[in-house]
Design an enzyme around this catalytic site. Sequence first.
Site, short mmCIF file in Angstrom:
data_model
loop_
_atom_site.label_atom_id
_atom_site.label_comp_id
_atom_site.label_asym_id
_atom_site.label_seq_id
_atom_site.Cartn_x
_atom_site.Cartn_y
_atom_site.Cartn_z
CB THR A 70 -0.93 -0.01 1.24
OG1 THR A 70 -1.77 -1.16 1.15
CG2 THR A 70 -1.77 1.25 1.33
CD GLN A 178 -2.60 -11.12 -4.40
OE1 GLN A 178 -2.20 -12.29 -4.32
NE2 GLN A 178 -3.27 -10.55 -3.42
CB ALA A 197 7.58 -9.45 3.24
CB CYS A 320 -7.84 -4.14 0.56
SG CYS A 320 -6.42 -5.03 1.07
N1 PMP Z 1 -1.79 -4.73 -4.27
C1 PMP Z 1 -2.39 -5.91 -4.37
C2 PMP Z 1 -2.60 -6.50 -5.74
C3 PMP Z 1 -2.80 -6.60 -3.22
O1 PMP Z 1 -3.38 -7.78 -3.33
C4 PMP Z 1 -2.57 -6.00 -1.95
C5 PMP Z 1 -3.00 -6.69 -0.67
N2 PMP Z 1 -4.23 -7.28 -0.69
C6 PMP Z 1 -1.95 -4.75 -1.90
C7 PMP Z 1 -1.56 -4.15 -3.08
C8 PMP Z 1 -1.69 -4.06 -0.60
O2 PMP Z 1 -0.79 -4.79 0.15
P1 PMP Z 1 -0.57 -4.47 1.72
O3 PMP Z 1 -1.92 -4.67 2.36
O4 PMP Z 1 0.41 -5.47 2.16
O5 PMP Z 1 -0.14 -3.08 1.84
#
Ligand code: PMP
Length: 378
Positions: A70, A178, A197, A320
Amino acid sequence: MIYLDYSATTPVNNDVLDTFNKVSLNYIGNANSFHKLGLDSKKLLDEATNQIGTILKIDSKEIIYTSGATESNNLAIKGICSFYNNRGNHIITTKLEHSSVIEPIKYLEKKGFLVSYVNLLPNGMIDINHLKSLITKDTLLVSINHVNSELGIKQPVEEIGQILKAKKTIIFHVDGTQALGKINIDLANIDLYSFSAHKFYGLKGIGCLIKKRNIKMEPLFHGGRSINEYRSGTPMLPLVVSMAKALRLVCNDVENNYKYILNLNQKIKKNLMKYKNIDINSNDECLPHILNISIKGIKPETFIRAMEKHNIYISTKSACSNLDQASAALLALNKDALNASSSIRISLSHLTTNKEIESFLTFFDKEYNELKFIEKEQ
Ligand code: PMP
């Protein structure tokens, strides 16, 4: 317990956790301190960074540590648009992006940036000819995810990178969250690449933005120069070293794991295809790690709760996304609104066993029949 939500997050690998603990206990110095403890920490930090660079075949100076994808996505998108705002104000992206890409882009749109969405082909792949036609002299950034988190659609980012390379003023960002650890990646023609990670058996709270050296960016945080000028804060040494370990472990076995997971995926698909009210939304362009389905007539939350009674964990869409909204990714693929609002994601790992899949299918059948019956009665 049968965990089938590996795309939301993976359990930490024991050896990775062990590394985290050992580094936390034995390397107490701040890697920016000049005394011996600091220098020891700095040496380990550099070793881990070089290791990540070698695995990803990039210059280790191109690695920026973040708290996760994110932050990496926000840093890439806002950082580029803020630094190069004199160059152009046009962003190209897709409707398949994760909220951590969509939201910073919407934020920039409110600040005056123009945003274009590339058309998708019926199979979910981006229409490359449409992408080419969208490019204008003002195009500054193209942001496309490598593998979509809801359906698992893999985009040809290497080919897109090759096309964009000829346009010297366009910066190409790829959200690889992903993809990394599931397929081999080639970053040669990608300017910025984000990941976390915890999607590859590392710890939660660390990720990376890979940024090619010729590209500049405004940082999100202003503070002291930490590991580099793009991300302040005390170097998170135990998280970095453990991420390097997680990456090494998962990248060692990409091909074997892929084949194994493909086999599990095909087994589930073959079984689910026999139900008349089930649509399989993931197609051949999708990684086998994600299987997205819709059960017509049963709310996804109801089905997920029903499976949870048997200690089986699957999810609706991505962790999310907003539960009340129909899936933007499915709507973008012209799936009808019913499919888009009733999708369920089953996500697999090399840790998933055949026995787990058999139990999953048995309980799936039980709940499918019972729940359908309940909904008919109402
Ligand atoms: N990009 C993608 C394609 C994701 O699947 C995710 C997590 N679901 C994120 C970004 C964000 O990752 P994080 O929650 O570890 O910040």
